[in-house]
Design an enzyme around this catalytic site. Structure first.
Site, PDB file in Angstrom:
ATOM      1  N   THR A 175       0.899  -1.188  -0.031  1.00  0.00           N
ATOM      2  CA  THR A 175       0.003   0.029   0.062  1.00  0.00           C
ATOM      3  C   THR A 175       1.055   1.184   0.169  1.00  0.00           C
ATOM      4  O   THR A 175       2.276   1.078   0.135  1.00  0.00           O
ATOM      5  CB  THR A 175      -0.976   0.151   1.081  1.00  0.00           C
ATOM      6  N   ILE A 233       7.414  -2.554   6.941  1.00  0.00           N
ATOM      7  CA  ILE A 233       7.360  -1.127   6.977  1.00  0.00           C
ATOM      8  C   ILE A 233       7.939  -0.356   5.795  1.00  0.00           C
ATOM      9  O   ILE A 233       9.265  -0.731   5.453  1.00  0.00           O
ATOM     10  CB  ILE A 233       8.242  -0.451   8.225  1.00  0.00           C
ATOM     11  N   LYS A 234       7.051   0.490   5.203  1.00  0.00           N
ATOM     12  CA  LYS A 234       7.459   1.180   3.987  1.00  0.00           C
ATOM     13  C   LYS A 234       8.311   2.644   4.049  1.00  0.00           C
ATOM     14  O   LYS A 234       7.567   3.192   4.906  1.00  0.00           O
ATOM     15  CB  LYS A 234       6.448   1.170   2.961  1.00  0.00           C
ATOM     16  N   ILE A 235       9.347   2.689   3.671  1.00  0.00           N
ATOM     17  CA  ILE A 235      10.075   3.807   4.094  1.00  0.00           C
ATOM     18  C   ILE A 235      10.725   4.562   2.746  1.00  0.00           C
ATOM     19  O   ILE A 235      11.135   3.914   2.016  1.00  0.00           O
ATOM     20  CB  ILE A 235      11.225   3.458   5.044  1.00  0.00           C
ATOM     21  N   ALA A 269       3.233  -1.320   4.758  1.00  0.00           N
ATOM     22  CA  ALA A 269       2.535  -0.250   5.215  1.00  0.00           C
ATOM     23  C   ALA A 269       3.564   1.083   5.330  1.00  0.00           C
ATOM     24  O   ALA A 269       4.361   0.906   6.148  1.00  0.00           O
ATOM     25  CB  ALA A 269       1.527  -0.318   6.617  1.00  0.00           C
TER      26      ALA A 269
END
Ligand code: E4P
Length: 214
Positions: free
Chosen positions: A27, A82-84, A56
């Site tokens: 996402t 964790i999307k960074i 996310a």
């Protein structure tokens, strides 16, 4: 190459999950905003449908803020990634989180050096954006190829997610150059199943069958 779905629409995920081809979900803030729902609520619901990595994305731009958001998100499930974004602050957060055993997906990658930096910081995944590079006259698939060669040459285990996929040809090409994963919009996943000769074939089989029934 594995397939992830690139959407925050729970109905799309529910439907695609039934096809037996889904290994994960990505996402991003734009996709969440499109649904008009809270990130945590969407991610919780996705987690009930898909048994695989769910990316996310954090909103904060400073490492400390990113880490704070990450710590909350991982409470939802072990499957949360964790999307960074690919920045210096992002790298700091990735380095910290990877040491804590938290999986990360470094997003908005547009060059091989960015991918290499993310991998060395400890990223579980890197997401080079194929479509957005094509949009400005660059070759998105060539970047996937380059990153794949570099990672293979140096024995880097970070997985490549071909992102910003716009059409079925992007998927085929990403698979041919060795991408580990492609994250694909629902519409493109459906297009991948279709072939006019398959439809014509079904029609012909049924017509021939009907002739013997009268
Ligand atoms: C990556 O994970 C992003 O969610 C996504 O692929 C971006 O695609 P877009 O360029 O179509 O917005």
């Amino acid at each position: 190459m594995k397939f992830f779905i690139d959407t925050a629409n729970v109905e799309e995920i529910r439907e695609a999950a039934k096809w037996g081809i889904l290994s994960g979900v990505t996402t991003n803030p734009s996709l969440i905003a499109k649904e008009g729902r809270k990130l945590e609520d969407v991610i919780k619901e996705i987690d009930e449908i898909v048994d695989g990595p769910i990316s996310a994305e954090v909103i904060g731009l400073e490492a400390e803020k990113m880490i704070e958001e990450a710590k909350e998100l991982v409470k939802i499930s072990d499957n949360i990634v964790i999307k960074i974004p690919m920045t210096l602050e992002g790298l700091k957060a990735v380095s910290y989180l990877s040491k804590k055993g938290i999986k990360t997906n470094v997003t908005l990658v547009f060059s091989a050096n960015q991918a290499l930096m993310a991998a060395r910081a400890g990223a579980t995944y890197v997401s080079p954006f194929v479509g957005r590079l094509d949009d400005i006259g660059h070759d998105g698939i060539a970047l996937i190829d380059e990153i794949h060669q570099i990672f293979a040459y140096h024995g880097i285990e970070t997985e490549i997610i071909a992102a910003s996929i716009r059409n079925p040809l992007h998927v085929t090409k990403a698979a041919k150059v060795g991408s580990d994963i492609a994250t694909i919009p629902y519409k493109v996943l459906k297009q991948m199943v279709k072939h006019p000769l398959t439809d014509i074939g079904i029609e012909k089989f049924l017509a021939d069958w009907e002739k013997t029934q009268s």
